[in-house]
Write an enzyme that holds these catalytic residues in place. Structure first.
Site, short mmCIF file in Angstrom:
data_model
loop_
_atom_site.label_atom_id
_atom_site.label_comp_id
_atom_site.label_asym_id
_atom_site.label_seq_id
_atom_site.Cartn_x
_atom_site.Cartn_y
_atom_site.Cartn_z
N LYS A 286 11.06 8.08 12.26
CA LYS A 286 11.42 9.77 12.07
C LYS A 286 9.91 10.95 12.07
CE LYS A 286 15.39 8.48 9.39
NZ LYS A 286 16.19 9.55 10.04
N ARG A 360 25.41 1.81 9.97
CA ARG A 360 26.20 1.34 10.48
C ARG A 360 25.85 -0.02 10.77
NH1 ARG A 360 25.42 5.09 15.80
NH2 ARG A 360 24.95 6.67 14.14
#
Length: 510
Positions: A286, A360
């Site tokens: 990130k 996920r």
């Protein structure tokens, strides 16, 4: 319940039947607009409860509030000197909005939260907000007074003492009021636990420690606890959790907390929450700006742990099991790479296109494990996608899943003030999750409908016939702005109140 033995939930809340009985310093009242007609310039109207204050005294309070320009706007506050003989030194008025806001418990909850923050350092207050909705007022005062100061020294710890005590005015049925107060205290305590978990920095809350704290909470509250360490996860084939966690020296865990209601034929509810204790994005790292907020990436896990414990404390007539995957997503020589293929628990293979779409992957493992228990209902929640905030903003959870249950969860969420919104599953997005080499890719090759694509990915792991809802709380679980209503800066505890509301709804209606 508490994550720390000396945790103070908030002000001491008691029930009183009159202002004089409360022996308070400040009276808290609500203000509503004098008319719901926007074209009418009517003075705000105090909400004081039937027969609690003489009409002449109410008129004097109204005149004083008008003199200082008090507003009925939601969250606005004004404080004036109390009329002689009222039994308090001052009156704090908190805006509720339009008169129709009195029909909405969350307007009362928010007003109480604002009052709790505005009255730090005050010994005792008495409020008529509780005559509108006692439970909402109690929750608001508890949640609004929340503080997290575990890591502050005396040098920066709050100089001002928190609000000391609140006397909630009720009608003649004090016994019924006490039961409602107990319930509100339990709910607020669960939300505080979730907030505490989220606010604890990753230096102190990593998978092993998170699992240990969850175990302690579970055992204290009579839950069955199971913990799988990294070796057991590898042996049993939890490829998603192992893959995400293998880049960190602090290895992953899977925690299972189970509450049995003892009710014959009880419905079974499975809860799953994303527990990434810190998310760098892994190899797909990130940007540095704002990465410190990724301490909140275990907000879903915090919420489901708090909820299953709350279900046990309230004795709901539903069996509830929380399955909580915990990992730290770090870049290192052992981290998974974009292009790797992993095998999820249950056998589905996934090509990892982006290691920052890690939530996920661990949720998929946990969902398959949760479905192995044949639950009637499954709720998973996660700070899953930045796309949730793009679509719905920072305060509105996105709710996806099987149509009927999705809508039921969203309706409960709106009713209790967490304001979830039902979202669709466009079928064309599913085709974009096809992989060149595996059963699925973990992301699409475009940025459109990212929240929905994540939900569609998770759907692949839910057993047919299970009523399922996925709640994306990427924004709502962590407030990076200033406090508002009963919501503090930092961890919010969303969606604990939604999930317990749904569980109670299932207990009542099946």
């Amino acid at each position: 319940m508490s994550t720390a033995p000396d945790r103070q939930l908030g002000p001491d809340l008691t029930i009183a039947t009159s202002i004089s009985e409360a022996a308070a310093d400040v009276l808290v009242i609500g203000l509503v607009a004098g008319s719901d007609d926007a074209a009418t310039d009517a003075s705000p109207v105090p909400v004081v409860g039937d027969g609690l204050i003489d009409d002449a005294v109410v008129a004097e309070i109204s005149a004083s509030l008008a003199a200082v320009g008090a507003s009925s706007g939601a969250g606005d506050v004004a404080r004036v000197v109390a009329p002689a003989g009222l039994g308090v030194a001052s009156v704090l008025a908190v805006g509720l909005g339009s008169a129709s806001a009195l029909q909405t418990p969350d307007s009362v909850r928010r007003a109480a939260g604002v009052a709790a923050r505005a009255l730090t350092g005050v010994g005792t207050v008495v409020t008529t907000l509780s005559t509108v909705d006692l439970g909402a007022a109690a929750e608001g005062f508890y949640l609004g007074a929340y503080r997290f100061e575990e890591f502050r020294s005396d040098k920066t710890r709050s100089i001002t003492a928190p609000l000391g005590a609140v006397a909630l005015l009720t009608g003649p049925s004090v016994r019924e009021g006490e039961a409602e107060l107990d319930r509100s205290r339990a709910i607020a305590s669960a939300v505080a636990v979730a907030r505490d978990f989220v606010n604890t920095p990753p230096s102190h809350l990593y998978p092993e420690e998170f699992a240990a704290r969850a175990e302690a909470l579970g055992k204290t509250n009579g839950l069955k606890v199971e913990i799988l360490d990294d070796k057991a996860l590898i042996k049993q084939g939890y490829g998603g959790i192992v893959g995400v966690g293998k880049g960190s020296s602090r290895l992953p865990r899977l925690v299972r907390l189970s509450y049995s209601s003892g009710t014959k034929g009880a419905k079974k509810v499975a809860l799953v929450g994303k527990g990434v204790t810190f998310d760098t994005g892994g190899i797909s790292i990130k940007p540095a700006a704002g990465m410190e907020n990724m301490t909140s990436d275990m907000g879903g896990a915090a919420a489901v742990i708090a909820t299953v414990v709350l279900a046990a404390q309230l004795g709901v007539g539903v069996d509830v099991t929380a399955t909580v995957p915990m990992a730290e997503n770090m870049p290192s020589s052992t981290a998974q790479r974009p292009g790797d293929v992993l095998t999820q628990y249950g056998g589905i293979t996934v090509e990892v296109i982006n290691t920052d779409a890690e939530g996920r992957l661990i949720l998929a493992d946990a969902i398959v494990r949760a479905c192995a228990d044949s639950p009637d209902y499954l709720i998973d929640t996660a700070t899953l996608t930045g796309a949730q905030m793009v679509a719905l903003g920072t305060r509105t959870p996105g709710v996806m899943g099987t149509d009927d249950f999705r809508d039921r969860v969203a309706a409960v969420s709106r009713r209790i003030g967490e304001n979830g919104w039902a979202m669709p599953f466009p079928e064309e997005l599913g085709a974009d999750l096809k992989s060149r080499v595996a059963d699925l890719a973990n992301v699409t090759n475009h940025r459109w409908g990212g929240m929905l694509s994540a939900g569609i990915f998770l759907r692949e792991f839910v057993t047919d016939g299970v009523q399922w809802a996925h709640i994306d709380v990427a924004g709502p679980a962590f407030n990076t702005g200033g406090p508002w209503g009963y919501t503090p800066k930092g961890g919010t505890g969303v969606p604990v109140r939604t999930m317990i509301g749904v569980i109670e709804d299932i207990a009542a209606l099946g």
